[in-house]
Design a protein around this motif. Structure first.
Motif, PDB file in Angstrom:
ATOM      1  N   HIS A  51      43.072   8.953 -44.317  1.00  0.00           N
ATOM      2  CA  HIS A  51      43.668  10.102 -43.633  1.00  0.00           C
ATOM      3  C   HIS A  51      43.922  11.264 -44.586  1.00  0.00           C
ATOM      4  O   HIS A  51      43.574  12.416 -44.294  1.00  0.00           O
ATOM      5  CB  HIS A  51      44.979   9.679 -42.964  1.00  0.00           C
ATOM      6  CG  HIS A  51      45.766  10.829 -42.407  1.00  0.00           C
ATOM      7  ND1 HIS A  51      45.361  11.537 -41.296  1.00  0.00           N
ATOM      8  CD2 HIS A  51      46.926  11.410 -42.825  1.00  0.00           C
ATOM      9  CE1 HIS A  51      46.241  12.492 -41.029  1.00  0.00           C
ATOM     10  NE2 HIS A  51      47.195  12.438 -41.945  1.00  0.00           N
ATOM     11  N   TRP A  52      44.540  10.995 -45.741  1.00  0.00           N
ATOM     12  CA  TRP A  52      44.877  12.093 -46.653  1.00  0.00           C
ATOM     13  C   TRP A  52      43.646  12.673 -47.333  1.00  0.00           C
ATOM     14  O   TRP A  52      43.665  13.818 -47.780  1.00  0.00           O
ATOM     15  CB  TRP A  52      45.925  11.619 -47.669  1.00  0.00           C
ATOM     16  CG  TRP A  52      47.260  11.503 -47.008  1.00  0.00           C
ATOM     17  CD1 TRP A  52      47.879  10.365 -46.600  1.00  0.00           C
ATOM     18  CD2 TRP A  52      48.105  12.590 -46.608  1.00  0.00           C
ATOM     19  NE1 TRP A  52      49.068  10.665 -45.978  1.00  0.00           N
ATOM     20  CE2 TRP A  52      49.237  12.018 -45.966  1.00  0.00           C
ATOM     21  CE3 TRP A  52      48.027  13.968 -46.727  1.00  0.00           C
ATOM     22  CZ2 TRP A  52      50.274  12.789 -45.464  1.00  0.00           C
ATOM     23  CZ3 TRP A  52      49.067  14.753 -46.222  1.00  0.00           C
ATOM     24  CH2 TRP A  52      50.166  14.173 -45.602  1.00  0.00           C
ATOM     25  N   HIS A 260      49.583   2.928 -41.041  1.00  0.00           N
ATOM     26  CA  HIS A 260      48.588   3.923 -41.448  1.00  0.00           C
ATOM     27  C   HIS A 260      47.316   3.428 -40.782  1.00  0.00           C
ATOM     28  O   HIS A 260      46.761   2.431 -41.183  1.00  0.00           O
ATOM     29  CB  HIS A 260      48.480   3.966 -42.964  1.00  0.00           C
ATOM     30  CG  HIS A 260      47.901   5.239 -43.466  1.00  0.00           C
ATOM     31  ND1 HIS A 260      48.060   6.441 -42.819  1.00  0.00           N
ATOM     32  CD2 HIS A 260      47.149   5.513 -44.559  1.00  0.00           C
ATOM     33  CE1 HIS A 260      47.442   7.397 -43.496  1.00  0.00           C
ATOM     34  NE2 HIS A 260      46.873   6.853 -44.551  1.00  0.00           N
ATOM     35  N   GLU A 262      44.152   3.282 -40.188  1.00  0.00           N
ATOM     36  CA  GLU A 262      42.811   2.792 -40.442  1.00  0.00           C
ATOM     37  C   GLU A 262      42.777   1.266 -40.486  1.00  0.00           C
ATOM     38  O   GLU A 262      43.723   0.618 -40.917  1.00  0.00           O
ATOM     39  CB  GLU A 262      42.235   3.363 -41.742  1.00  0.00           C
ATOM     40  CG  GLU A 262      42.939   2.904 -43.013  1.00  0.00           C
ATOM     41  CD  GLU A 262      43.918   3.920 -43.528  1.00  0.00           C
ATOM     42  OE1 GLU A 262      44.640   4.517 -42.701  1.00  0.00           O
ATOM     43  OE2 GLU A 262      43.984   4.117 -44.757  1.00  0.00           O
ATOM     44  N   ASP A 314      38.300   4.569 -38.833  1.00  0.00           N
ATOM     45  CA  ASP A 314      39.107   5.676 -39.323  1.00  0.00           C
ATOM     46  C   ASP A 314      40.529   5.619 -38.765  1.00  0.00           C
ATOM     47  O   ASP A 314      40.774   5.056 -37.692  1.00  0.00           O
ATOM     48  CB  ASP A 314      38.451   6.997 -38.902  1.00  0.00           C
ATOM     49  CG  ASP A 314      38.782   8.140 -39.843  1.00  0.00           C
ATOM     50  OD1 ASP A 314      39.939   8.230 -40.271  1.00  0.00           O
ATOM     51  OD2 ASP A 314      37.878   8.936 -40.142  1.00  0.00           O
ATOM     52  N   ALA A 315      41.458   6.243 -39.501  1.00  0.00           N
ATOM     53  CA  ALA A 315      42.818   6.413 -38.984  1.00  0.00           C
ATOM     54  C   ALA A 315      42.864   7.454 -37.878  1.00  0.00           C
ATOM     55  O   ALA A 315      43.726   7.405 -36.994  1.00  0.00           O
ATOM     56  CB  ALA A 315      43.759   6.821 -40.118  1.00  0.00           C
ATOM     57  N   ASP A 316      41.946   8.408 -37.921  1.00  0.00           N
ATOM     58  CA  ASP A 316      41.999   9.565 -37.018  1.00  0.00           C
ATOM     59  C   ASP A 316      40.966   9.443 -35.904  1.00  0.00           C
ATOM     60  O   ASP A 316      39.910   8.835 -36.073  1.00  0.00           O
ATOM     61  CB  ASP A 316      41.711  10.856 -37.785  1.00  0.00           C
ATOM     62  CG  ASP A 316      42.717  11.123 -38.897  1.00  0.00           C
ATOM     63  OD1 ASP A 316      43.618  10.292 -39.084  1.00  0.00           O
ATOM     64  OD2 ASP A 316      42.579  12.159 -39.570  1.00  0.00           O
ATOM     65  N   GLU A 321      45.778  11.719 -36.395  1.00  0.00           N
ATOM     66  CA  GLU A 321      46.051  10.372 -36.871  1.00  0.00           C
ATOM     67  C   GLU A 321      46.653   9.521 -35.757  1.00  0.00           C
ATOM     68  O   GLU A 321      47.638   9.896 -35.114  1.00  0.00           O
ATOM     69  CB  GLU A 321      47.013  10.413 -38.054  1.00  0.00           C
ATOM     70  CG  GLU A 321      47.281   9.040 -38.656  1.00  0.00           C
ATOM     71  CD  GLU A 321      48.311   9.062 -39.767  1.00  0.00           C
ATOM     72  OE1 GLU A 321      48.452   8.027 -40.449  1.00  0.00           O
ATOM     73  OE2 GLU A 321      48.979  10.094 -39.942  1.00  0.00           O
ATOM     74  N   GLY A 322      46.053   8.350 -35.532  1.00  0.00           N
ATOM     75  CA  GLY A 322      46.602   7.381 -34.601  1.00  0.00           C
ATOM     76  C   GLY A 322      46.426   7.695 -33.130  1.00  0.00           C
ATOM     77  O   GLY A 322      46.909   6.941 -32.276  1.00  0.00           O
TER      78      GLY A 322
END
Length: 668
Positions: A51-52, A260, A262, A314-316, A321-322
């Motif tokens: 994510h970051w 988080h 992912e 992916d997290a996004d 995100e999520g």
């Protein structure tokens, strides 16, 4: 216009292919350009599900002003840490030495010869531009300062995880295991499970397995209780996908509530092993559900048509995100109707949301406990919750899915293969064995050569990158386990090929350990020896465990001597910091407690083996065949009737003809 990354196969590199930054992939072209133009190298490392990494890309790498500054003063290299862990480990060590912290995205600056001089993780745009300006000015005006710092940093890196061969160190003992237990328990969160930290709590299944096995071998109830808390709280928490199965990478709080988001293959493979083996020690319907749902998730969302497993989700999704996993309260009401009240109470859902205005599904107790507390019929309540989960899962499938990292990595597939074998070993579900055999065949056919060499990565019919030690170690461990449940000797033949290749191209005579990269590969700054666990177990520890098992199975004293020397080398580090050396702790359990080798011969060998998982005892190794075998443990042990030999320290008890008789010998 796309940059050079448009020609790469890594999903992470392709994510950056349309940045205005003049990115290079790691290789001779970029390194030679840095030398020719005498420019600092920027090595920016991440992975597709990070994510970051996405945040920094959007803030800085997509910005024309920032890109102009980067392109003018630096040779910019993008690295997928999952494809090139060798590069990641070098620059991560450097950043850890400089800043005492690490993570991804990882951004390291290096001299034209690759030696690091500065680095960090995520930088906001303004801070990033300041760093770029300061470093470019430093190197332009006083390059000798950067060169001097790089020299001293390299020396520190060489000593950072140096292993000294200690032939005179005492062997590991039961007292050492008890000392490890005390330290690990002191670091455990006994209320919520996992390490006693307030944020960024990782599952760390390698530690869970050590606690499980040592609690059984030591007869320690406190260890068993600590393990149960961890496994139960994780399974009920938001870190676990309550609808679709599978674990997220970590939680951002101490309660496993907010993940988080992912999902990584390596976590899920190891956690399948941990929950399956824990169920073997103490049957728990929650553990079995986790194993089955997680395997369903991996098969459904991470398995290729050829039988390999993809790397991550992916997290996004849709840039948020999520978003794929969370729920609006009104949306839940429309889907669940009258069932919403009980579902909301159980999963801690509220009209205002339990996370950033939306709801993450997490529970604080199992369904039976909840039903009893609220005076509900437990069977009817369980059926109601399952009905709700099915409805929500079907609705969620209509959403835009998170991005898929569809590269297939040998190391992570080895961990998932081992998880499938462990699930079959415990539950006897032939589907799990079929998936395992299909995956093993894929890895051998697509990533291995006839000489025993492995490639690390596979995508779209192409294998790339010489494998690293964790690729070999995790596959070898998984193939031993696959042989134990299938008695197919082709898996033994295959893993021995890989083991001998590793001994030839990775072994370090001076330390008695194995380098992370092959002697056939170019050396970057130094040749690392990886000894500590991270989210993936130490490759040296994993290999040392396999050497010990194979010494018993194949009667190879050289394998045993090597394994025991590696353990002696690592004993002091293991005792000083057992939380990061739990895989070595697993090897210690093998070496200091009784270990049974169970040989089964005859027409019902496979069926008998399934009946011998109980009583639970972690130090057991199986060999078997229906008619004949070249495995030393099975030599001269064939009759017309299925026979079981229980052996220990090269001595076998009298053979028996039934599972019940063999179980008694394993309890004696």
């Amino acid at each position: 216009m796309p940059n050079r990354l448009i020609n790469e196969s890594s999903p992470y590199l392709l994510q950056h292919a349309n940045n205005p930054v003049d990115w290079y992939a790691w290789g001779d072209e970029a390194l030679q350009k840095a030398k020719d133009e005498n420019k600092l190298i920027l090595v920016s490392i991440g992975y597709a599900a990070c994510h970051w990494c996405h945040v920094m890309e959007h803030e800085s790498f997509e910005d024309n002003e920032v890109a102009e500054l980067m392109n003018k003063h630096f040779v910019c290299i993008k690295v997928d840490r999952e494809e090139r862990p060798d590069i990641d480990k070098i620059y991560m060590d450097a950043v850890m030495l400089m800043t005492k912290r690490g993570g991804w995205p990882l951004n390291a600056f290096a001299l034209p010869d690759g030696r690091p001089v500065y680095g960090g993780t995520y930088f906001p745009k303004d801070h990033w531009m300041g760093v770029l300006n300061q470093l470019s000015e430093l190197y332009a005006k006083t390059p000798e300062k950067a060169i001097d710092y790089a020299y001293h940093l390299k020396e520190a890196m060489i000593n950072f995880d140096q292993v000294v061969k200690d032939a005179n160190a005492p062997d590991v003992s039961k007292l050492d295991v008890r000392q490890m237990k005390i330290v690990l328990l002191d670091n455990q969160d006994l209320e919520w499970g996992g390490r006693n930290v307030q944020a960024n709590k990782f599952p760390l299944p390698v530690n869970n397995l050590w606690m499980l096995r040592s609690s059984q071998l030591l007869g320690d109830e406190k260890l068993e209780e600590a393990l149960d808390v961890s496994l139960e709280k994780m399974a009920l928490g938001g870190i676990y996908d309550q609808l679709g199965g599978g674990f997220a990478r970590y939680s951002v709080d101490a309660y496993w509530k907010v993940p988080h988001f992912e999902k990584m293959l390596y976590d899920n493979g190891q956690l399948v092993s941990a929950y399956a083996e824990a169920h073997l020690q103490k049957p728990n319907p929650l553990y079995e559900r986790v194993v089955r749902q997680t395997i369903d998730f991996v098969e459904r969302e991470l398995m290729s048509e050829e039988g390999g497993f993809y790397s991550s989700l992916d997290a996004d999704s849709e840039g948020v995100e999520g978003k794929f996993y969370v729920w609006d309260y009104n949306e839940l009401g429309m889907i669940l109707g009258d069932d919403l009240n009980h579902f909301a109470n159980y999963y801690n859902i509220s009209p205002k949301g339990n996370w950033e205005g939306n709801n993450i599904l997490f529970a604080l107790e199992d369904e039976g406990e909840f039903a009893m507390r609220w005076h509900l019929d437990p069977i009817a309540f369980a059926e109601q919750m399952e009905r709700c989960r099915r409805l929500l899962f079907a609705e969620r499938e209509k959403r835009v899915r998170p991005g898929l990292d569809d590269k297939i990595l040998a190391s992570w597939n080895g961990l998932m293969l081992k998880g499938l074998v462990d699930a079959y070993r415990v539950f006897g579900d032939k589907k799990f064995l079929a998936l395992a055999e299909r995956n093993a065949s894929f890895l051998v056919d697509k990533l291995a050569t006839e000489e025993g060499q492995l490639y690390r990565s596979y995508k779209e019919g192409k294998r790339t990158i010489n494998a690293f030690l964790d690729d070999y170690a995790n596959l070898i461990e998984a193939l031993i386990a696959l042989y134990e449940v299938s008695f197919e000797e082709k898996w033994l033949d295959q893993l021995i090929l890989h083991l001998e290749y590793v001994r030839k191209y990775f072994f370090d005579d001076e330390s008695g350990m194995f380098f992370y990269s092959s002697s056939e590969d170019p050396i970057l700054v130094r040749r690392k020896i990886e000894t500590q666990d991270d989210v993936i177990p130490s490759s040296n520890a994993t290999l040392a465990m396999s050497l010990y098992q194979l010494s018993l199975l194949l009667h190879r004293s050289d394998y045993r001597e090597l394994s025991e020397q590696m353990m002696r080398n690592m004993k002091a580090s293991m005792l000083e910091n057992p939380s990061w050396h739990a895989k070595w702790g697993q090897l210690a359990l093998m070496q200091v407690f009784p270990h049974y080798e169970v040989a089964i011969t005859g027409p019902e060998a496979k069926e008998f083996r399934l009946g011998l998982e109980l009583p639970y005892f972690p130090n057991k190794l199986f060999a078997g065949a229906e008619s004949s075998s070249k495995v030393p443990l099975l030599q001269d042990r064939f009759t017309d009737e299925t026979t079981i030999f229980v052996c220990q320290n090269n001595t076998c008890q009298l053979p028996v003809k039934s599972v019940s008789e063999a179980r008694k010998l394993l309890q004696s």
